[in-house]
Write an enzyme that holds these catalytic residues in place. Structure first.
Site, short mmCIF file in Angstrom:
data_model
loop_
_atom_site.label_atom_id
_atom_site.label_comp_id
_atom_site.label_asym_id
_atom_site.label_seq_id
_atom_site.Cartn_x
_atom_site.Cartn_y
_atom_site.Cartn_z
N LYS B 132 0.95 -1.10 0.06
CA LYS B 132 -0.02 0.22 0.03
C LYS B 132 1.02 1.36 -0.19
CE LYS B 132 -3.88 1.70 2.79
NZ LYS B 132 -4.64 1.61 3.93
N LEU B 190 -6.22 8.25 3.52
CA LEU B 190 -6.55 6.69 3.93
C LEU B 190 -8.06 6.77 4.60
CD1 LEU B 190 -3.14 5.49 5.28
CD2 LEU B 190 -3.95 5.79 2.93
N SER B 216 -9.47 1.82 2.16
CA SER B 216 -8.43 2.47 1.63
C SER B 216 -7.42 1.71 0.95
CB SER B 216 -7.82 3.38 2.63
OG SER B 216 -6.99 2.67 3.67
N ILE B 237 -8.08 1.11 10.02
CA ILE B 237 -8.54 1.89 10.98
C ILE B 237 -9.95 1.72 11.09
CG2 ILE B 237 -8.46 4.23 10.03
CD1 ILE B 237 -7.47 5.24 12.59
N GLY B 238 -10.73 1.24 10.11
CA GLY B 238 -12.23 1.28 9.82
C GLY B 238 -12.49 0.30 9.12
N GLY B 239 -11.70 -0.44 8.41
CA GLY B 239 -12.24 -1.32 7.46
C GLY B 239 -11.26 -1.44 6.33
N SER B 240 -10.23 -0.77 6.35
CA SER B 240 -9.34 -0.38 5.08
C SER B 240 -8.71 -1.46 4.50
CB SER B 240 -8.56 0.61 5.55
OG SER B 240 -9.14 1.80 5.19
#
Lengths: 562, 562
Positions: B132, B190, B216, B237-240
């Site tokens: 990434k 991101l 992201s 951090i939230g589903g990335s």
């Protein structure tokens, strides 16, 4: 604001005394410090029976050997410690609560259990455990040193939790068989290395009543020193377990964050997560600390506290060490770092002598000791100082304002008379980055010691002062870096006793020129006559979450000092 | 502020294309989505040789079986993936950098090493790994999606770190034998579940080019889907990690914080420690994820990253599971929770069908599935929403302002056009307490499932949507709770593919009345015709730091789905 905080405090203080049965009253006035500097040992024994002395001078593991095999009843053990704690409190004001009836009743149920099942209820069956007055325990209140918390739940009335809610750690200990009987004194907010509050006053050191018992788990330190408890639970965000352990000649473990459950335990500035306060045991022997750690981890605290890491007691970490230090046949020499002083303050003469005693003991046993020259501790400390001021003192001043009591001097020195401006999110984030970078720098330094050791491996641990003071006169504890840097790093540290201040050996170097105000303050605060007899401890420090290893190493070093 | 961010971005985009050799140019225009919805599989194969197809359609473990035994050279494997990644990029703009010469040179040194020593350099010998464009790798730059970061080190010029500094994870992978050859596309900051930036534009899903590739780590998802990489590293951090894994039909692991090294990897709002971003692998098979986790932990990352917990790969956690699920003779039935929907949004029909497929597969195999009815997810989510706004968007807007580029719509929707007021220390602390209490409540709920299972033990894991969408049309990803709640809890989650949207099976319930605007948005965003063929994944979720166990369970479930 209530105008009569004094009345509330006085009533609480009287309540503690009146909870002590008449036949346990001292009956005499304890002579002043000038006449009776040390009230531990022989002095306190005069108030106890031979059997009580035997019980209370047995360490936690020794007690459990008897209570888990039916040789001593939980009741006789509990009663002996209740009596000795009651005496300790009358001599020092080291308690913020004592609940003898509740304790004896609990002890009776344990005895009944043993009688019925012919086995203990758990590994801590019948062990009296003292609690810093920060932990909630059913049937008692928690003041955390604040007058405003008296008769409330964390400063609030009518929550329904008063005297009912229990900290997870306390519940775990209870389920393991521990008996609770007292809450030990703390400074309000806990953010002080001395123990002084508006309820029971200033706590002096039972070993040397000219000096402070240390803080914030000062009541634990003093009570253990007087053998009014075999094992206590404290917390440490800047040295609050290790300072009183050291000042009072006992052992204390600062575990890393996430090893023991803090769940349900109140704190100052709760939710400040940059530098976490941690729970840890204090005790009269190292094996007691190890024993209670194993017992607590057997409860799988990660199933009840989301901050606890799933990390059972790792016997293999102990056994590796035991193999290396010869306990099971293979003997290997280890490497240690030694930090004789940090970059700002030269420790007092007794502390410097203690360091040399440990270095000599290690070297005599064939171990290697190298100079510990890490990234600047004073620089590292700034992260903690900043973190403690995130909210500008709002939480602490709010707690004082409940009763209208004035902050004690150690608190007002840091937090002023009223809250100041808070840090912004960006400033807090920047401080977290500074912390992480410092930890990384320290980690790299630790790894780099592989280039300096005979084995080519990094040192196992380092030895350092945990305080530059060998005890302090009241209100003279100022320089915290030696203990607090460990909190910044979240390392594992065990405080262990080494020696006692000695007016003949620990003389003042009249030619010494202090390098800065902090150095001068420490230099001037030492008085060979006043400090004489004060216990002197050091800390052995390991990487993060190395409780098994550091307790083993502390034991090895303590054995070498015998 | 620079007026010509477009020129900088265009030059960067052209540079990526010009790094692709002429003989690897597509030569044809890819037909529009209406004609060629899916460009994976057969479609992309037309540009490759049989040998390249064989290599690139082998998973990471299969590749390593060949490269670590000398059957395939690192060069031929690297070249095949470089070629396929170059094609993938020309079709989708999924890369932000490609460095073929550096990669081939590195592969050659690995081949030379093998030739000389007749053994691999490490367990990942010769494995191409995509990164990434957030990780720093020597020889390449990192944009994190920002035009302003082009030609800089994290937005700053002249630091001396440009193209030199390397993230710890990358160094670890390199030392294990991995070969780096590309950086994959991300949205700037991101903080978006779709991948769109001002450099290479909007990233569509190679399996269904009407839809988003997710974000992201969207470049990873798309590249893996096209088999331009066998294994990639993302962050979450939230589903990335999980969203792009799921949308692209591959596997992704969201490890718990402190398991893998984040050291030296830049991030948005760095120093925000309430909800930590974590590193994790994405790959085309589960065994690849397990293999790279074992390899990474063999590097003892806790010795190089102070945030990593000393927790080696626990084979005993895997073997317990393998025993229980019958792999080594003993077979026991397990209990799972299933969350068909949360308290706010009903997932799209394909996601609901996927859930039923998994439930049926588990039940057919004799496992127990109970309803997962935890504390409100939407309430839990508030902690993350608050944490992401601590600094009022200052860090993100600062990064946009370097070049003057406008925020992409997914970012401006959350962070507005300019920073807003920051949270105070007291508000941040309060949010941390809310988080801790929610985690405690969830833990207690999990424990309470022991009362519901046949075994009397809490469920091993729960199955849940990780997105209510089976892919989204561009700029339609709005509802994040299914994935982000796992970040609030810091649980271990593996995203795994289950099925594909099917216009015949996944029909719209015309009678459904959405319960709230979020529910309505998800309901309206699904179009059976448009979504047809889109991969649909779910997540299997374990408690904190349960990577070994959850990967094993994901494998078991995936095997049952075959």
């Amino acid at each position: 604001m209530s105008p009569n905080f004094e009345a509330i405090a006085e009533s609480k203080a009287k309540g503690i005394l009146s909870a002590i049965p008449d036949h346990w009253r001292l009956g005499i006035e304890v002579p002043p410090a000038e006449e009776q500097r040390d009230i531990t040992g022989k002095y306190v024994q005069q108030f106890l029976t031979t059997s009580e002395i035997e019980i209370t001078e047995t360490d936690a593991v020794g007690i459990l050997e008897k209570t888990t095999t039916g040789k001593w009843s939980a009741r006789e053990v509990t009663e002996a410690f209740c009596h000795r704690a009651a005496i300790a409190h009358q001599m020092t004001n080291c308690l913020l609560d004592i609940f003898i009836d509740v304790a004896l009743e609990h002890a009776d149920t344990l005895d009944a259990y043993y009688l019925e099942h012919n086995k203990p209820i758990g590994p801590l069956h019948g062990l009296p455990v003292s609690l810093k007055d920060q932990f909630h325990v059913k049937g008692a209140e928690t003041t955390m040193g604040y007058v405003g918390w008296i008769g409330t739940f964390e400063g609030q009335k009518g929550t329904g939790k008063e005297r009912r809610f229990e900290s997870q750690l306390v519940t775990d200990l209870r389920q393991l068989g521990a008996v609770f009987y007292c809450k030990t004194s703390v400074p309000p907010s806990l953010m002080s290395p001395e123990t002084h509050n508006n309820i029971v006053g200033y706590l002096l050191n039972p070993k040397n009543r000219h000096l402070s018992a240390g803080g914030s788990s000062g009541g634990e330190g003093a009570l253990l020193s007087l053998r009014g408890s075999p094992l206590g639970m404290g917390t440490d965000i800047g040295g609050s377990i290790r300072i009183p352990a050291s000042f009072n000649g006992v052992y204390g473990l600062r575990s890393s964050a996430g090893r023991l459950p803090y769940e349900g335990t109140p704190n100052s500035m709760d939710g400040q997560e940059s530098i976490l306060s941690v729970v840890g045991p204090l005790g009269t022997t190292l094996r007691s600390l190890t024993f209670v750690m194993k017992a607590l981890l057997s409860k799988q605290p990660w199933l009840h506290d989301p901050m606890v890491i799933e990390l059972p007691w790792r016997v293999e970490h102990e056994s590796r060490l035991h193999a290396m230090i010869g306990n099971i046949g293979i003997s290997e020499k280890l490497s240690f770092g030694v930090m004789r002083r940090d970059d700002v303050v030269l420790p007092s003469p007794p502390v410097r002598r203690a360091i040399e005693l440990v270095v000599k003991a290690l070297e005599n046993a064939g171990h290697e000791v190298i100079e510990w020259q890490p990234p600047s501790h004073s620089r590292g400390l700034e992260t903690a100082v900043e973190a403690w001021m995130y909210d500008g003192g709002e939480d602490i001043h709010n707690a004082f304002s409940i009763s209208g009591e004035p902050p004690i001097s150690q608190i007002s020195r840091r937090y002023g008379a009223k809250p100041v401006e808070q840090k912004t999110a960006t400033e807090i984030a920047a401080n977290n980055i500074t912390k992480r970078k410092y930890r990384k720098e320290y980690l790299d330094y630790w790894n780099s010691t592989a280039k300096l050791t005979r084995s080519g491996q990094p040192v196992e641990a380092f030895i350092s002062p945990l305080s530059p003071y060998a005890g302090t006169k009241p209100d003279e504890y100022r320089y915290l870096t030696y203990s607090t840097i460990i909190n910044v790093l979240d390392y594992t540290s065990v405080a262990f006793p080494v020696t006692h201040a000695d007016r003949n050996l620990d003389v003042v170097d009249a030619d010494y020129t202090p390098a800065n105000p902090a150095d001068q303050q420490v230099f001037e605060s030492y008085d060979p006559e006043i400090h004489h007899g004060s216990p002197v401890g050091l800390q052995v420090v390991g990487r993060r979450l190395q409780e098994e290893k550091i307790l083993s190493l502390a034991q090895m070093i303590s054995d070498l000092l015998l």
